[in-house]
Design a protein around this motif. Structure first.
Motif, short mmCIF file in Angstrom:
data_model
loop_
_atom_site.label_atom_id
_atom_site.label_comp_id
_atom_site.label_asym_id
_atom_site.label_seq_id
_atom_site.Cartn_x
_atom_site.Cartn_y
_atom_site.Cartn_z
N LEU A 34 4.98 10.45 -6.14
CA LEU A 34 6.18 10.92 -6.83
C LEU A 34 5.94 11.12 -8.33
O LEU A 34 6.44 12.05 -8.93
CB LEU A 34 7.33 9.93 -6.61
CG LEU A 34 7.94 9.94 -5.21
CD1 LEU A 34 8.85 8.75 -5.02
CD2 LEU A 34 8.67 11.25 -4.98
N PHE A 35 5.15 10.23 -8.92
CA PHE A 35 4.91 10.30 -10.37
C PHE A 35 3.92 11.39 -10.73
O PHE A 35 4.13 12.16 -11.66
CB PHE A 35 4.43 8.94 -10.88
CG PHE A 35 4.32 8.87 -12.37
CD1 PHE A 35 5.45 8.68 -13.16
CD2 PHE A 35 3.08 9.00 -13.00
CE1 PHE A 35 5.35 8.62 -14.54
CE2 PHE A 35 2.97 8.94 -14.38
CZ PHE A 35 4.11 8.74 -15.16
N TYR A 36 2.79 11.45 -9.98
CA TYR A 36 1.71 12.37 -10.33
C TYR A 36 1.77 13.71 -9.59
O TYR A 36 1.07 14.64 -9.94
CB TYR A 36 0.35 11.73 -10.07
CG TYR A 36 0.08 10.53 -10.94
CD1 TYR A 36 -0.10 10.67 -12.32
CD2 TYR A 36 0.04 9.25 -10.40
CE1 TYR A 36 -0.34 9.56 -13.13
CE2 TYR A 36 -0.20 8.14 -11.19
CZ TYR A 36 -0.38 8.30 -12.55
OH TYR A 36 -0.62 7.22 -13.34
N ASP A 79 0.84 -1.21 0.00
CA ASP A 79 0.00 0.00 0.00
C ASP A 79 0.87 1.25 0.00
O ASP A 79 0.62 2.20 -0.75
CB ASP A 79 -0.92 0.03 1.23
CG ASP A 79 -1.87 -1.15 1.30
OD1 ASP A 79 -2.34 -1.59 0.23
OD2 ASP A 79 -2.14 -1.63 2.41
N CYS A 80 1.90 1.24 0.84
CA CYS A 80 2.81 2.40 0.92
C CYS A 80 3.55 2.60 -0.40
O CYS A 80 3.68 3.73 -0.88
CB CYS A 80 3.81 2.20 2.06
SG CYS A 80 3.06 2.24 3.69
N LEU A 81 4.01 1.51 -0.98
CA LEU A 81 4.73 1.57 -2.25
C LEU A 81 3.84 2.17 -3.34
O LEU A 81 4.27 3.06 -4.09
CB LEU A 81 5.21 0.18 -2.65
CG LEU A 81 6.06 0.06 -3.89
CD1 LEU A 81 7.36 0.83 -3.71
CD2 LEU A 81 6.36 -1.41 -4.17
N GLU A 82 2.61 1.71 -3.40
CA GLU A 82 1.67 2.22 -4.40
C GLU A 82 1.44 3.73 -4.24
O GLU A 82 1.56 4.49 -5.21
CB GLU A 82 0.33 1.49 -4.29
CG GLU A 82 -0.75 2.04 -5.20
CD GLU A 82 -2.12 1.43 -4.94
OE1 GLU A 82 -3.08 1.91 -5.56
OE2 GLU A 82 -2.24 0.50 -4.10
N HIS A 83 1.14 4.16 -3.03
CA HIS A 83 0.82 5.57 -2.82
C HIS A 83 2.05 6.48 -2.92
O HIS A 83 1.96 7.59 -3.43
CB HIS A 83 0.09 5.75 -1.48
CG HIS A 83 -1.30 5.24 -1.53
ND1 HIS A 83 -1.62 3.92 -1.33
CD2 HIS A 83 -2.46 5.86 -1.82
CE1 HIS A 83 -2.92 3.74 -1.46
NE2 HIS A 83 -3.46 4.91 -1.77
#
Length: 166
Positions: free
Chosen positions: A70-72, A61-65
């Motif tokens: 960082l990307f968006y 979950d942390c990795l996804e968010h």
């Protein structure tokens, strides 16, 4: 010798030590996970000295968010445990037996499950503890039923067949 009762969650659970508050920021949750060396954490709210389970937050979950942020770009409001946690995690009660626990762990591939009484978090049960307990129970069962597992002596049965009473 008598077979012990089937173990349940109450016999196996441990005190939950890895929790975070719902307002904990994403960066602090990540720091906590890496510092403690755990892959997930329970999100709880203190209420009258007891912990109410709100959700579960994993490394995934942390990795996804974090990668999305960082990307968006930074989302508004700032991400916290409450905004990214999985709500309503699968839980068990203190009287869930070892067979039901085994089934849940196998079906869902979880490593641990929160233990609740009502809405309050009372402990955690680990897959490895369930495996160990089930193995001990199996070994007791085998000792009690060992004679049933011994192969039948066919010669003895055949000798009875040909005995004639006069």
């Amino acid at each position: 010798m008598k077979l012990q009762p089937v173990p349940n969650t109450n016999d196996l659970m441990k005190v939950v030590t890895h929790t975070v508050a719902p307002e904990t920021r994403l960066a602090d949750v990540i720091d906590y996970l890496t510092r403690c060396g755990v892959s997930s954490v329970l999100v709880v709210r203190e209420e009258n000295g007891k912990r109410v389970l709100l959700g579960l937050l994993s490394e995934g979950d942390c990795l996804e968010h974090l990668s999305n942020e960082l990307f968006y770009g930074s989302p508004m409001p700032i991400q916290t445990a409450a905004t990214i946690m999985k709500r309503h995690p699968l839980c068990v009660t203190t009287d869930t037996d070892v067979f039901a626990l085994s089934s849940i762990f196998v079906s869902h591939n979880y490593h641990y499950l929160p233990v609740i009484e009502g809405q309050f978090l009372v402990g955690i049960v680990c897959r490895s503890d369930v495996l160990r307990s089930l193995d001990e129970y199996y070994r007791q069962w085998v000792k009690l039923h060992d004679d049933e597992r011994t192969p039948i002596d066919v010669h003895e049965i055949m000798n009875h067949r040909f005995l004639v009473k006069v």
